[in-house]
Design a protein around this motif. Structure first.
Motif, PDB file in Angstrom:
ATOM      1  N   ASP A  51     -15.431  -2.681  14.232  1.00 13.96           N
ATOM      2  CA  ASP A  51     -14.255  -3.489  13.890  1.00 13.96           C
ATOM      3  C   ASP A  51     -14.054  -3.516  12.378  1.00 13.96           C
ATOM      4  N   PHE A  52     -15.158  -3.635  11.658  1.00 11.54           N
ATOM      5  CA  PHE A  52     -15.091  -3.727  10.193  1.00 11.54           C
ATOM      6  C   PHE A  52     -14.662  -2.394   9.574  1.00 11.54           C
ATOM      7  N   VAL A  53     -15.073  -1.294  10.165  1.00  9.50           N
ATOM      8  CA  VAL A  53     -14.593   0.015   9.711  1.00  9.50           C
ATOM      9  C   VAL A  53     -13.082   0.109   9.914  1.00  9.50           C
ATOM     10  N   MET A  54     -12.598  -0.407  11.044  1.00  5.39           N
ATOM     11  CA  MET A  54     -11.155  -0.400  11.291  1.00  5.39           C
ATOM     12  C   MET A  54     -10.420  -1.262  10.272  1.00  5.39           C
ATOM     13  N   GLU A  55     -11.020  -2.389   9.891  1.00  6.61           N
ATOM     14  CA  GLU A  55     -10.376  -3.238   8.891  1.00  6.61           C
ATOM     15  C   GLU A  55     -10.409  -2.572   7.511  1.00  6.61           C
ATOM     16  N   THR A  56     -11.459  -1.811   7.242  1.00  2.00           N
ATOM     17  CA  THR A  56     -11.525  -1.047   5.998  1.00  2.00           C
ATOM     18  C   THR A  56     -10.405  -0.018   5.953  1.00  2.00           C
ATOM     19  N   ASP A  57     -10.189   0.656   7.058  1.00  2.41           N
ATOM     20  CA  ASP A  57      -9.085   1.615   7.170  1.00  2.41           C
ATOM     21  C   ASP A  57      -7.745   0.925   6.918  1.00  2.41           C
ATOM     22  N   TRP A  58      -7.559  -0.237   7.527  1.00  2.00           N
ATOM     23  CA  TRP A  58      -6.322  -1.013   7.334  1.00  2.00           C
ATOM     24  C   TRP A  58      -6.142  -1.386   5.872  1.00  2.00           C
ATOM     25  N   SER A  59      -7.212  -1.861   5.231  1.00  2.00           N
ATOM     26  CA  SER A  59      -7.142  -2.297   3.838  1.00  2.00           C
ATOM     27  C   SER A  59      -6.719  -1.146   2.928  1.00  2.00           C
ATOM     28  N   ALA A  60      -7.375  -0.011   3.072  1.00  3.59           N
ATOM     29  CA  ALA A  60      -6.992   1.157   2.272  1.00  3.59           C
ATOM     30  C   ALA A  60      -5.547   1.536   2.545  1.00  3.59           C
ATOM     31  N   GLY A  61      -5.138   1.423   3.802  1.00  3.69           N
ATOM     32  CA  GLY A  61      -3.768   1.755   4.174  1.00  3.69           C
ATOM     33  C   GLY A  61      -2.738   0.860   3.525  1.00  3.69           C
ATOM     34  N   GLN A  62      -3.067  -0.423   3.363  1.00  4.01           N
ATOM     35  CA  GLN A  62      -2.124  -1.346   2.708  1.00  4.01           C
ATOM     36  C   GLN A  62      -1.909  -0.976   1.242  1.00  4.01           C
ATOM     37  N   VAL A  63      -2.988  -0.555   0.590  1.00  2.41           N
ATOM     38  CA  VAL A  63      -2.898  -0.174  -0.819  1.00  2.41           C
ATOM     39  C   VAL A  63      -2.062   1.094  -0.974  1.00  2.41           C
ATOM     40  N   ILE A  64      -2.294   2.065  -0.105  1.00  7.83           N
ATOM     41  CA  ILE A  64      -1.524   3.314  -0.166  1.00  7.83           C
ATOM     42  C   ILE A  64      -0.054   3.051   0.165  1.00  7.83           C
ATOM     43  N   GLN A  65       0.192   2.189   1.154  1.00  7.37           N
ATOM     44  CA  GLN A  65       1.567   1.853   1.515  1.00  7.37           C
ATOM     45  C   GLN A  65       2.280   1.145   0.369  1.00  7.37           C
ATOM     46  N   ALA A  66       1.544   0.329  -0.387  1.00 11.92           N
ATOM     47  CA  ALA A  66       2.144  -0.358  -1.537  1.00 11.92           C
ATOM     48  C   ALA A  66       2.629   0.645  -2.583  1.00 11.92           C
ATOM     49  N   ILE A  67       1.869   1.713  -2.760  1.00 15.15           N
ATOM     50  CA  ILE A  67       2.275   2.769  -3.690  1.00 15.15           C
ATOM     51  C   ILE A  67       3.589   3.400  -3.221  1.00 15.15           C
ATOM     52  N   ASP A  68       3.658   3.673  -1.912  1.00 16.66           N
ATOM     53  CA  ASP A  68       4.878   4.261  -1.358  1.00 16.66           C
ATOM     54  C   ASP A  68       6.052   3.298  -1.464  1.00 16.66           C
ATOM     55  N   ASP A  69       5.819   2.034  -1.109  1.00 12.00           N
ATOM     56  CA  ASP A  69       6.899   1.044  -1.128  1.00 12.00           C
ATOM     57  C   ASP A  69       7.410   0.779  -2.540  1.00 12.00           C
ATOM     58  N   ALA A  70       6.526   0.911  -3.521  1.00 12.68           N
ATOM     59  CA  ALA A  70       6.926   0.664  -4.907  1.00 12.68           C
ATOM     60  C   ALA A  70       7.677   1.851  -5.511  1.00 12.68           C
ATOM     61  N   GLY A  71       7.779   2.933  -4.756  1.00 16.82           N
ATOM     62  CA  GLY A  71       8.541   4.092  -5.219  1.00 16.82           C
ATOM     63  C   GLY A  71       7.840   4.933  -6.266  1.00 16.82           C
ATOM     64  N   ILE A  72       6.509   4.862  -6.313  1.00 14.28           N
ATOM     65  CA  ILE A  72       5.771   5.601  -7.359  1.00 14.28           C
ATOM     66  C   ILE A  72       4.837   6.647  -6.764  1.00 14.28           C
ATOM     67  N   ALA A  73       4.996   6.965  -5.490  1.00  9.51           N
ATOM     68  CA  ALA A  73       4.079   7.894  -4.822  1.00  9.51           C
ATOM     69  C   ALA A  73       4.053   9.262  -5.486  1.00  9.51           C
ATOM     70  N   ASP A  74       5.215   9.758  -5.916  1.00 13.36           N
ATOM     71  CA  ASP A  74       5.281  11.107  -6.480  1.00 13.36           C
ATOM     72  C   ASP A  74       4.551  11.226  -7.806  1.00 13.36           C
ATOM     73  N   ASN A  75       4.354  10.106  -8.485  1.00  8.56           N
ATOM     74  CA  ASN A  75       3.687  10.148  -9.779  1.00  8.56           C
ATOM     75  C   ASN A  75       2.388   9.353  -9.766  1.00  8.56           C
ATOM     76  N   THR A  76       1.719   9.340  -8.617  1.00 11.77           N
ATOM     77  CA  THR A  76       0.469   8.593  -8.492  1.00 11.77           C
ATOM     78  C   THR A  76      -0.581   9.441  -7.780  1.00 11.77           C
ATOM     79  N   ILE A  77      -1.727   9.594  -8.418  1.00  7.36           N
ATOM     80  CA  ILE A  77      -2.876  10.237  -7.783  1.00  7.36           C
ATOM     81  C   ILE A  77      -3.625   9.172  -6.995  1.00  7.36           C
ATOM     82  N   VAL A  78      -3.871   9.439  -5.716  1.00  4.25           N
ATOM     83  CA  VAL A  78      -4.661   8.547  -4.873  1.00  4.25           C
ATOM     84  C   VAL A  78      -5.922   9.292  -4.451  1.00  4.25           C
ATOM     85  N   ILE A  79      -7.070   8.661  -4.654  1.00  2.00           N
ATOM     86  CA  ILE A  79      -8.334   9.215  -4.159  1.00  2.00           C
ATOM     87  C   ILE A  79      -9.003   8.168  -3.297  1.00  2.00           C
TER      88      ILE A  79
END
Length: 541
Positions: free
Chosen positions: A301-329
């Motif tokens: 369950d905690f691994v799934m929540e970790t996946d969700w957490s990382a996903g929220q951060v990546i989605q924030a990059i997309d929603d903020a309109g800066i995905a094309d100029n942002t390196i995500v690792i």
């Protein structure tokens, strides 16, 4: 006289005209330079590094489809980016890996020769050590860290924090002054701002913002096994903020990271965000929305929540309109933990280390081989794998190449840029060389040296660490091309390879650096052919 007066008037007018022209030119030049600076800033990509804590190389389902824990957010990142299949943390545990990532230097070059930073121990990163956030700040970046620090602070109290030679958490009973500024932390080591925790399972149990405790830990922690799995029983009675909830740590730092991305996206300067996650490290405390979601065990369950957490951060990059100029690792600090529900995962058919031997803490591949996914639209190919060898220490040199800046003298001595192989161009600095070898370190201070497909391991000479102290280590040799599970020791069949690689490892250590053309200095006498006698080795000076 009239001619003379006329001449003076004409001269004054000409002088005023020249001043106006000069002022206009200077103003225009200033505007142009400001515009160029703005363009330059915009050309520097934002950088977001997401470091999961105790997340195994096998824990992303897109990489190992037969595994049983759903990771839809990271699966999407895999489709959008490049997955490095031979990526490694420099150590198989927390603090030394974080040290390596932020300094580009192997942690065993410091006095800490085993384990991690204990409660209330002082800073591991020396004040004069160049750091990745400090370097990026010098090149126009705003630098932030949210989450787990676990690299020590200078706590204030009746005595200064010390580095205990062998004892772990021996300073937990000292009465510290939590109202004072805490030196030696993130904002003193290159970050503009910080929000997070020491780590989720060590005191003080409270939030720290920049260099201050936000709410005084006036309560005491009471152990309750019903709160989660592997709760910090050894710290019962230690300082805790009123109302502290362990299962709210990950949701809160996730909210903070998302907010930070949206705030920084509105600014002109590029930003570096290090999202240093606290999961799925113990205590295993999935929040209410994730309890029972896997159908396997709380750790799943905690691994799934970790996946969700990382996903929220990546989605924030997309929603903020800066995905094309942002390196995500996205990556992890070491392999999956073996004491937080490992048997339940194996029984369910989930292999946290994939096909590799071992787990968190080990010198074996499962201890330090980690997922490593890079997304940078129009620069890094999507949905592809890359077999080039990468170590987390390499982020320093790589980001130096990204901003087209030379590394400072003496900085990132164990860091190699992977920019050219990630982008499939020759964009990297011409002096950069791709990594061909690597050193990995275990929880017990064992060394492993990779060169191509060969892996030389110097493991404990006895059945446990304490019995091994001061005694010779045992050399074993593995061919990872033909034996990825490290099942067959080939040291007897290839003694010359063992001798050659041992000589190389000795030189790499004595040089104080492994990056091409670098010479450095270790902070202590580093041994790998005998097991260290002390956790904190005496200073070399």
């Amino acid at each position: 006289m009239l001619m003379s007066q006329h001449h003076r008037i004409h001269t004054r007018i000409a002088s005023m005209t020249r001043k106006r022209l000069l002022t206009g030119l200077l103003t225009t030049l200033s505007v142009v330079l400001t515009g160029l600076a703005s363009v330059a800033d915009e050309s520097k990509p934002n950088i977001v590094v997401i470091l999961a804590d105790d997340f195994g190389v096998g824990d992303i389902q897109a990489h190992y489809p037969e595994n049983k824990i759903a990771t839809p957010y990271l699966d999407q990142l895999v489709r959008q980016g490049m997955s490095f299949t031979d990526a490694h943390s420099p150590s198989a545990v927390c603090s030394p890996t974080r040290y390596g990532l932020l300094t580009g230097r192997y942690c065993w070059r410091t006095r800490m020769q085993e384990w991690v930073i204990a409660s209330y121990e002082p800073p591991l990163i020396a004040a004069d050590c160049p750091t990745l956030p400090g370097f990026l700040k010098d090149h126009g970046y705003h630098t932030s860290i949210i989450g787990k620090w676990h690299l020590g602070w200078d706590w204030e109290g009746p005595q200064k924090p010390t580095m205990a030679p062998l004892a772990r958490n021996s300073q937990k009973k000292i009465k510290w002054d939590f109202e004072k500024r805490i030196g030696g932390g993130p904002v003193d080591r290159g970050f503009d701002d910080y929000f997070g925790v020491v780590l989720p399972n060590m005191p003080p149990f409270c939030w720290i913002e920049n260099d201050r405790v936000t709410v005084q830990p006036t309560d005491q922690y009471k152990y309750d096994s019903a709160q989660g799995t592997v709760m910090p029983r050894g710290f019962e009675g230690e300082p805790m903020a009123p109302g502290w909830e362990f299962d709210q740590i990950l949701p809160e730092i996730t909210r903070r990271a998302v907010s930070q991305i949206h705030d920084r996206a509105k600014q002109k300067e590029p930003f570096f965000l290090f999202f240093s996650m606290t999961s799925p490290h113990e205590p295993i405390v999935p929040s209410e929305n994730f309890k029972g979601k896997s159908g396997i065990a709380p750790i799943a369950d905690f691994v799934m929540e970790t996946d969700w957490s990382a996903g929220q951060v990546i989605q924030a990059i997309d929603d903020a309109g800066i995905a094309d100029n942002t390196i995500v690792i996205f990556t992890a600090d070491n392999g999956h933990s073996h004491y937080t529900g490992w048997p339940e995962l194996i029984a369910a058919g989930h292999m946290p280390s994939g096909p590799f031997r071992g787990h968190k803490g080990d010198v074996w591949e499962g201890g330090h081989r980690v997922p490593f996914v890079v997304r940078w639209p129009d620069h890094v190919a999507a949905n592809v794998s890359n077999s080039h060898m990468v170590c987390l220490t390499d982020m320093f040199a790589t980001f130096a190449d990204v901003v087209d800046a030379a590394l400072p003298d003496g900085a990132a001595v164990d860091s190699y840029s992977f920019l050219s192989t990630a982008t499939s161009t020759n964009a990297a600095n011409e002096t950069s060389e791709l990594r061909k070898g690597m050193v990995n370190h275990s929880n017990f201070g064992e060394f492993a040296y990779r060169k191509g497909s060969w892996k030389l391991v110097y493991k404990l000479g006895e059945k446990n660490l304490n019995l091994s102290r001061g005694k010779p280590t045992i050399a074993e040799l593995y061919d990872l091309n033909n034996d990825i599970a490290e099942a067959e020791n080939l040291s007897d069949q290839h003694p010359e390879t063992v001798r050659r690689m041992t000589r190389e490892l000795r030189k790499l250590i004595s040089n104080g650096a492994s990056r091409y053309g670098q010479i450095g200095a270790n902070d202590c006498d580093v041994q790998f052919e005998t097991t260290q006698k002390l956790r904190w080795a005496p200073s070399a000076q």
